[in-house]
Each structure stands twice: as C-alpha cells, then as structure tokens.
Design a protein around this motif. Structure first.
Motif, mmCIF file in Angstrom:
data_model
loop_
_atom_site.group_PDB
_atom_site.id
_atom_site.type_symbol
_atom_site.label_atom_id
_atom_site.label_comp_id
_atom_site.label_asym_id
_atom_site.label_seq_id
_atom_site.Cartn_x
_atom_site.Cartn_y
_atom_site.Cartn_z
ATOM 1 N N ILE A 87 0.690 -1.382 -0.084
ATOM 2 C CA ILE A 87 -0.052 0.164 0.050
ATOM 3 C C ILE A 87 0.582 1.259 0.057
ATOM 4 N N ASN A 88 2.076 1.155 0.651
ATOM 5 C CA ASN A 88 2.927 2.282 0.627
ATOM 6 C C ASN A 88 3.444 2.594 -0.632
ATOM 7 N N ASN A 89 3.647 1.582 -1.453
ATOM 8 C CA ASN A 89 4.104 1.557 -2.987
ATOM 9 C C ASN A 89 3.178 2.420 -3.940
ATOM 10 N N ILE A 90 2.066 2.218 -3.627
ATOM 11 C CA ILE A 90 0.879 2.903 -4.430
ATOM 12 C C ILE A 90 1.239 4.543 -4.290
ATOM 13 N N TYR A 91 1.676 4.775 -3.350
ATOM 14 C CA TYR A 91 1.947 6.530 -2.999
ATOM 15 C C TYR A 91 3.493 6.877 -3.045
ATOM 16 N N ASN A 92 4.194 5.960 -3.172
ATOM 17 C CA ASN A 92 5.590 6.554 -3.227
ATOM 18 C C ASN A 92 5.917 7.351 -4.136
ATOM 19 N N ASN A 93 5.319 7.389 -5.257
ATOM 20 C CA ASN A 93 5.708 8.264 -6.539
ATOM 21 C C ASN A 93 4.760 9.514 -6.570
ATOM 22 N N SER A 94 3.886 9.662 -5.712
ATOM 23 C CA SER A 94 2.880 10.814 -5.671
ATOM 24 C C SER A 94 3.498 12.095 -5.009
ATOM 25 N N GLY A 95 4.700 12.056 -4.511
ATOM 26 C CA GLY A 95 5.069 13.029 -3.747
ATOM 27 C C GLY A 95 4.684 13.539 -2.626
ATOM 28 N N TYR A 96 3.933 12.831 -2.000
ATOM 29 C CA TYR A 96 3.325 13.022 -0.448
ATOM 30 C C TYR A 96 4.177 12.254 0.423
ATOM 31 N N GLU A 97 4.334 12.818 1.585
ATOM 32 C CA GLU A 97 4.954 12.310 2.694
ATOM 33 C C GLU A 97 4.183 11.225 3.256
ATOM 34 N N ILE A 98 4.678 10.107 3.740
ATOM 35 C CA ILE A 98 3.851 9.184 4.116
ATOM 36 C C ILE A 98 4.297 8.639 5.486
ATOM 37 N N ILE A 99 3.690 8.643 6.490
ATOM 38 C CA ILE A 99 3.923 8.260 7.835
ATOM 39 C C ILE A 99 3.134 6.894 8.214
ATOM 40 N N ASN A 100 3.764 5.837 8.656
ATOM 41 C CA ASN A 100 3.275 4.731 9.057
ATOM 42 C C ASN A 100 3.025 4.599 10.665
ATOM 43 N N THR A 101 1.806 4.473 11.259
ATOM 44 C CA THR A 101 1.431 4.682 12.592
ATOM 45 C C THR A 101 0.990 3.490 13.273
ATOM 46 N N SER A 102 1.293 3.234 14.466
ATOM 47 C CA SER A 102 0.398 2.187 15.464
ATOM 48 C C SER A 102 0.182 2.804 16.688
#
Length: 291
Positions: A126-141
C-alpha cells in the motif's frame, strides 16, 4: 481590543484564546448580515463586556487558507489519516482528500494507521501505491507507538488539520501524541465495519511541543465538481509531472496516442491504483458537466 484565535465554536458561541486567557464570545450581527461566519482557526479582534466578561468578535483578520469540509481557517497542512484495517482503506476516498488539499494549496501528509494489523508485505504494497505521488507517508500504530515521534516532527510549529473517515484512529493518534487532550475515541461497528462518529465539532488544540491541531468529524464523501476536465491532472502531482511528455497539449491520458502519462504507468512510475482513480474521477466530472 484583544487579539486572539478561535479554538472552538458551538451553537453561535465562539471560544477565543488570547494572551490574557480564554473568552466566550458572540459574533457581531454585521457578520451575519454580510454572510460571514467565523471559523475555527480565525484570527480575530474581540471586545469585552465589563459586566460579564462576555466577548464580542469585532473583526476577523484576512484568512490565509479556508477549508470547507471541515470548516477551518488558516491551516498550514492536512494530515490525512486512513486505517489499513478495521476499517479497510478506501483509496478512492483518500485520493479525494488529496485533491482537496491540492485545491487549497495545502501540504498533505498521508498517515496510514493501525499498521500493527497488517503483515510487512501488505504494508509495503500500500505504501508503494503512493511512493511516487510526492506526498510524505507516515506509518503509525497507537498500540505499538510506532511512527508517533515522526508525526510529532511533522506537526511541530504548524497548524494542522486531521482529516479522514470515522474509525481510522484520528482521536487515538492525538491522544497518543498528547494524552492530556483526552479525546473521545470510537469503536468500529460490527454491522457496517465503519467507524462511529465521535468528534462532534471542529476544535483547535494547542500542542505542548509547539503547534496546533484540529480534530474533526469524520467524512464519507467529498465533492470534486469544482474541477474542469482539463484541470484534473493538476491535482495528481505524479500525473502532472509526466504530462509534459504527452504529444498533445490537451491530452486527458486516457485513449490519446503518444501519452507520457501512460508510458510512465507502464514503466511503474505511476501506480495503477492512482491512475485508475484518476480515470474514475475524469468520468465523474464528464458526467457532471453533461447534466
């Protein structure tokens, strides 16, 4: 007059924080006449009634930004929170949130929450879907307190709005970041597998390490009918990037030949999921304009 910021609004009353304290305020009738409604996040000038200390909003300063849903002013960035399970993420809806952020020229951070419920390979997918979108991604729990320090760094010294559907853990994240907020959290409905609304109104909350956040009611849809067909690519950063390689200036990246976007898609530089959502939105806009 005192200068302050509206941190909450309920039933025609506005709570304004100033250097001298928090005041309950009413808006001048002039605002209603001019169809101007004070918003959470507004920087205002208030005048106090000496008898009961009730404040009156006399002036609303010019807004840097305005969000319609949620109704908040002067936000710097949007933290778009989606759970990876319970409820499962609706990427079609996530992309609509991103479109709204792009429209308002706001920085957007994607926060994928409840990562403890997924296997590592599922998280990477699911991270790979947005890796090239230019948005910062933070995974949390929140259960494992993963990604919390990273999220704090993003929030520091900014006014941020937390947005996303109900039940994805927005309030739980904020409680983990700053426990004294004591925000009400909800459970997932066993019948619908969707979150129950827990946040009743938008509220601006001060963070002890610097900055403000807005916890907002959840949403189920976002209207994108303000977009013209030829503008849609502007709201998808990775599609806009490769559109310069298209042969035709008015290329919609659908059936046109020699399309740089479709070439990038085949090369894996644009995710298939994002591209398919783009096509669905394009079709939605076409149908709306038709009627």
């Amino acid at each position: 007059m005192l200068e302050g910021i509206i941190i909450k609004g309920i039933g025609g009353l506005y709570y304004v924080k100033t250097d001298k304290g928090l005041y309950e305020c009413k808006a001048r009738g002039l605002f209603r006449k001019d169809k101007i409604k004070p918003l959470v996040g507004d920087k205002v000038l208030i005048e106090l009634n000496d008898i009961d200390d009730m404040g009156y909003i006399m002036e609303i300063k010019e807004r840097d930004t305005v969000l319609i849903r949620p109704p908040v002013a002067n936000v710097n960035q949007v933290i778009i929170v989606f759970a990876l399970k319970d409820p499962s993420p609706n990427l079609w809806l996530l992309d609509r949130f991103l479109i709204l952020a792009e429209k308002e020229n706001l920085d957007a951070v994607i926060c994928f929450n409840k990562i403890d419920l997924l296997e590592k390979d599922e998280l990477e997918k699911i991270n790979n879907i947005y890796n090239n979108s230019g948005y910062e991604i933070i995974n949390t729990s929140t259960k494992q307190e993963e990604g919390i320090e990273e999220l704090k760094k993003v929030l520091k010294d900014k006014i941020s709005v937390f947005a996303g559907p109900s039940g994805v853990g927005k309030s739980s994240l904020l409680n983990t970041i700053q426990p004294n907020l004591k925000l009400q959290t909800g459970e997932i409905s066993e019948k619908t597998k969707r979150g129950k609304h827990t946040t009743r109104s938008s509220q601006l909350m001060e963070l002890y390490f610097g900055g403000w956040v807005v916890d907002t009611p959840g949403f189920s849809s976002l209207d994108i009918n303000f977009i013209e067909e030829n503008e849609l690519q502007d709201y998808f950063p990775e599609i806009l990037e490769y559109s310069v390689d298209c042969k035709f200036n008015d290329c919609k990246h659908y059936k046109e030949p020699k399309c740089g976007v479709k070439d990038a898609l085949e090369e894996g530089k644009i995710s298939e999921e994002r591209y398919n959502n783009y096509l669905m939105f394009l079709d939605e806009i076409k149908n709306f304009r038709r009627y």
